[in-house]
Design a protein around this motif. Sequence first.
Motif, PDB file in Angstrom:
ATOM      1  N   SER A 195      88.170  41.407  45.062  1.00  8.18           N
ATOM      2  CA  SER A 195      89.374  41.791  44.313  1.00  8.18           C
ATOM      3  C   SER A 195      89.038  42.795  43.208  1.00  8.18           C
ATOM      4  O   SER A 195      89.803  43.739  42.939  1.00  8.18           O
ATOM      5  CB  SER A 195      90.037  40.550  43.724  1.00  8.18           C
ATOM      6  OG  SER A 195      89.161  39.913  42.801  1.00  8.18           O
ATOM      7  N   LYS A 198      88.511  46.230  44.871  1.00  4.57           N
ATOM      8  CA  LYS A 198      89.799  46.849  45.209  1.00  4.57           C
ATOM      9  C   LYS A 198      90.494  47.409  43.976  1.00  4.57           C
ATOM     10  O   LYS A 198      91.074  48.505  43.988  1.00  4.57           O
ATOM     11  CB  LYS A 198      90.708  45.818  45.879  1.00  4.57           C
ATOM     12  CG  LYS A 198      90.257  45.459  47.282  1.00  4.57           C
ATOM     13  CD  LYS A 198      91.202  44.429  47.896  1.00  4.57           C
ATOM     14  CE  LYS A 198      90.765  44.062  49.300  1.00  4.57           C
ATOM     15  NZ  LYS A 198      91.665  43.059  49.927  1.00  4.57           N
ATOM     16  N   GLU A 199      90.415  46.678  42.884  1.00  2.00           N
ATOM     17  CA  GLU A 199      91.052  47.153  41.658  1.00  2.00           C
ATOM     18  C   GLU A 199      90.380  48.412  41.141  1.00  2.00           C
ATOM     19  O   GLU A 199      91.064  49.359  40.694  1.00  2.00           O
ATOM     20  CB  GLU A 199      90.981  46.048  40.610  1.00  2.00           C
ATOM     21  CG  GLU A 199      91.729  46.388  39.312  1.00  2.00           C
ATOM     22  CD  GLU A 199      91.701  45.235  38.334  1.00  2.00           C
ATOM     23  OE1 GLU A 199      92.196  45.418  37.200  1.00  2.00           O
ATOM     24  OE2 GLU A 199      91.175  44.143  38.687  1.00  2.00           O
ATOM     25  N   GLU A 201      88.747  50.634  43.012  1.00  2.00           N
ATOM     26  CA  GLU A 201      89.080  51.725  43.935  1.00  2.00           C
ATOM     27  C   GLU A 201      90.478  52.249  43.654  1.00  2.00           C
ATOM     28  O   GLU A 201      90.728  53.457  43.699  1.00  2.00           O
ATOM     29  CB  GLU A 201      88.964  51.224  45.369  1.00  2.00           C
ATOM     30  CG  GLU A 201      87.530  50.977  45.815  1.00  2.00           C
ATOM     31  CD  GLU A 201      87.456  50.402  47.214  1.00  2.00           C
ATOM     32  OE1 GLU A 201      88.542  50.117  47.790  1.00  2.00           O
ATOM     33  OE2 GLU A 201      86.336  50.198  47.725  1.00  2.00           O
ATOM     34  N   GLU A 202      91.414  51.322  43.376  1.00  2.00           N
ATOM     35  CA  GLU A 202      92.776  51.744  43.075  1.00  2.00           C
ATOM     36  C   GLU A 202      92.816  52.584  41.793  1.00  2.00           C
ATOM     37  O   GLU A 202      93.542  53.573  41.698  1.00  2.00           O
ATOM     38  CB  GLU A 202      93.677  50.513  42.938  1.00  2.00           C
ATOM     39  CG  GLU A 202      93.938  49.819  44.266  1.00  2.00           C
ATOM     40  CD  GLU A 202      94.750  48.568  44.091  1.00  2.00           C
ATOM     41  OE1 GLU A 202      95.076  48.222  42.925  1.00  2.00           O
ATOM     42  OE2 GLU A 202      95.091  47.900  45.093  1.00  2.00           O
ATOM     43  N   ARG A 203      92.035  52.197  40.787  1.00  2.00           N
ATOM     44  CA  ARG A 203      92.029  52.974  39.543  1.00  2.00           C
ATOM     45  C   ARG A 203      91.423  54.354  39.763  1.00  2.00           C
ATOM     46  O   ARG A 203      91.905  55.356  39.212  1.00  2.00           O
ATOM     47  CB  ARG A 203      91.238  52.218  38.479  1.00  2.00           C
ATOM     48  CG  ARG A 203      91.952  50.993  37.932  1.00  2.00           C
ATOM     49  CD  ARG A 203      91.146  50.311  36.850  1.00  2.00           C
ATOM     50  NE  ARG A 203      91.828  49.136  36.320  1.00  2.00           N
ATOM     51  CZ  ARG A 203      91.359  48.363  35.359  1.00  2.00           C
ATOM     52  NH1 ARG A 203      90.172  48.638  34.805  1.00  2.00           N
ATOM     53  NH2 ARG A 203      92.065  47.317  34.958  1.00  2.00           N
ATOM     54  N   GLY A 205      91.385  56.006  42.603  1.00  2.00           N
ATOM     55  CA  GLY A 205      92.358  56.799  43.372  1.00  2.00           C
ATOM     56  C   GLY A 205      93.479  57.285  42.459  1.00  2.00           C
ATOM     57  O   GLY A 205      93.952  58.433  42.569  1.00  2.00           O
ATOM     58  N   GLY A 206      93.906  56.499  41.551  1.00  2.00           N
ATOM     59  CA  GLY A 206      94.971  56.935  40.620  1.00  2.00           C
ATOM     60  C   GLY A 206      94.507  58.013  39.689  1.00  2.00           C
ATOM     61  O   GLY A 206      95.257  58.929  39.332  1.00  2.00           O
TER      62      GLY A 206
END
Length: 210
Positions: A195, A198-199, A201-203, A205-206
């Motif tokens: 988790s 994933k968090e 990677e999301e940051r 990507g943003g």
Amino acid sequence: MDSDRKHRTGGREEPARQRLQGELRDLRQLRELRAREGGRSQTAHGTSVRSRLDQPRTARPGFFSLPAYDPEAFGKLSERIARFLGTGRFIVWMTVVIIIWVLWNTLLPGPARFDNYPFIFLTLVLSLQASYAAPLILLAQNRQDDRDRVNMEQDRARSDRNIADTEYLAREVAALRQGLGEVATRDFIRSELQSLLKELEERQGGAEVA
């Protein structure tokens, strides 16, 4: 003056010395009186009671004294006799003796016989044997009952200790289970790491999009 002083001091010490000697004499007489009474006193009703209950009563020498014996040695001897009386060997030997006794006093000539029919002396011997065998067997049974009682008490104490140890181990196992329930397992740590990845990677990507 010295002689007068000595005479005065001697006159003062003389009553004290006499008083001390009188007290010692009274104590000696009281001790002799107690020894003469033997630790007992007479009441108003004429009954004899013990004067000191906190002191053991000493045995008084009587006209005759019973022979002393070792109770432990006598008990062991009684157990051996009772153990022998309860075997088949005793029955066989007793049967052989009775048969020899009867044949001796039946088949031999009259002068050689010592217990004619109806064998009164044999009956007396068997009665004496039975009268002595019964108390010896009872004494051996009492000693065995005492040993059994001691063994039962030891077994009870051992079982109590085992129960206490079992309860302690049960409480320890329950505490370990409770403690293990709060420990993070491998799957829980792996899911948390995934988790977090994933968090991140999301940051990332943003941030790139921005």
